[in-house]
Enzyme design. Structure first.
Site, PDB file in Angstrom:
ATOM      1  N   GLN A 117     -12.378 -54.005  14.335  1.00 47.23           N
ATOM      2  CA  GLN A 117     -12.764 -53.263  13.540  1.00 47.23           C
ATOM      3  C   GLN A 117     -12.702 -51.711  12.777  1.00 47.23           C
ATOM      4  O   GLN A 117     -12.647 -50.676  12.680  1.00 47.23           O
ATOM      5  CB  GLN A 117     -13.729 -53.402  13.271  1.00 47.23           C
ATOM      6  CG  GLN A 117     -13.651 -54.637  12.617  1.00 47.23           C
ATOM      7  CD  GLN A 117     -15.294 -55.110  11.522  1.00 47.23           C
ATOM      8  OE1 GLN A 117     -15.984 -54.229  11.829  1.00 47.23           O
ATOM      9  NE2 GLN A 117     -16.176 -56.457  11.173  1.00 47.23           N
ATOM     10  N   CYS A 118     -11.529 -51.634  14.406  1.00 45.90           N
ATOM     11  CA  CYS A 118     -11.459 -50.161  15.000  1.00 45.90           C
ATOM     12  C   CYS A 118     -12.387 -49.288  15.300  1.00 45.90           C
ATOM     13  O   CYS A 118     -12.723 -47.728  15.165  1.00 45.90           O
ATOM     14  CB  CYS A 118     -10.704 -49.578  13.853  1.00 45.90           C
ATOM     15  SG  CYS A 118      -8.770 -49.727  13.492  1.00 45.90           S
TER      16      CYS A 118
END
Length: 253
Positions: free
Chosen positions: A121-122
């Site tokens: 999810q970065c």
């Protein structure tokens, strides 16, 4: 409760529109792909400079969006023949003809975080990735502002481009893609997509005419953007083509 939620969403959209209207440039530093859609659309409608940054674990993307001059989609300039259609040409694409973050998509924005683990999810990145991306984002904006053509500055790919001497700061790339694991950078350029879900003329016109009602339609129906841009039809045509190819596999030529 639903009415209250809609009213709250409308106020948030209005506030975002006011903020974008009041500034000369917009930096998109958001966690998800879909969160960038509305700011991208609003900035296009308001003809603002947009610098977008996205992070991976050991990679990053920094790019400038095509400038929607006078409320015209960046893809509409290509239809006028203002720039070569072949993006691999030695001539650089002009800054009002390059694509946005969504121009490479053939589906509408949706919940991209639903099935991702935390590291996807970065949220987890190598220590220097965010600072590298931030530095390139600032340099990209400064380069645009110092260029004689401003946001219309051509998108250079390397120092061999004829456009490299147009600015005292060198080339103004469309995209900067960094790979920390390889200590390398690439600077590709892509043209705006006339069926883009964020910067195509049909989407910009829809928001200009309907305002928040259009945003509400998109929020309630994930395929609304695909239908009005023609992406839904494109997907169906592609599916039919794949079926035809599959049926032809055993034929002799």
């Amino acid at each position: 409760r639903r009415v209250h939620g809609v009213a709250q969403a409308e106020r948030a959209v209005q506030q975002l529109e006011v903020l974008i209207e009041a500034h000369d440039a917009v930096f998109l530093l958001l966690d998800s792909r879909e969160a960038r859609w509305l700011p991208t659309l609003l900035a296009n409608v308001k003809s603002k400079i947009v610098i977008n940054s996205a992070l991976g674990f050991d990679s990053y993307l920094v790019m400038r969006h095509g400038w929607a001059k006078d409320g015209r989609s960046p893809s509409s300039h290509q239809c006028d023949g203002a720039v070569p259609v072949n993006i691999l040409s030695s001539r650089a694409l002009m800054g009002d003809c390059v694509g946005c973050y969504f121009c490479s998509d053939v589906v509408g924005p949706s919940n991209s975080m639903r099935d991702l683990t935390l590291d996807q999810q970065c949220t987890v990145t190598r220590p220097g990735v965010s600072m590298l991306a931030a530095a390139h984002a600032v340099e990209l904006l400064v380069g645009i502002l110092q260029h004689p053509l401003g946001p219309c500055a051509p998108a250079g790919c390397n120092l061999d481009d004829d456009t490299a001497t147009d600015s005292i700061l060198g080339i103004i790339p469309h995209q900067i893609r960094g790979f920390v694991s390889r200590c390398s950078l690439v600077t590709p350029r892509t043209a705006a997509f006339h069926q883009c879900t964020a910067c195509s003329q049909v989407v910009m016109d829809a928001y200009a005419h309907e305002g928040f009602r259009f945003v509400l339609k998109v929020l309630n129906d994930a395929e609304h953007l695909e239908r009005i841009t023609g992406l839904k039809q494109l997907q169906e045509d592609t599916s039919k083509l794949c079926d035809v190819i599959a049926l032809s596999d055993d034929e002799e030529f």
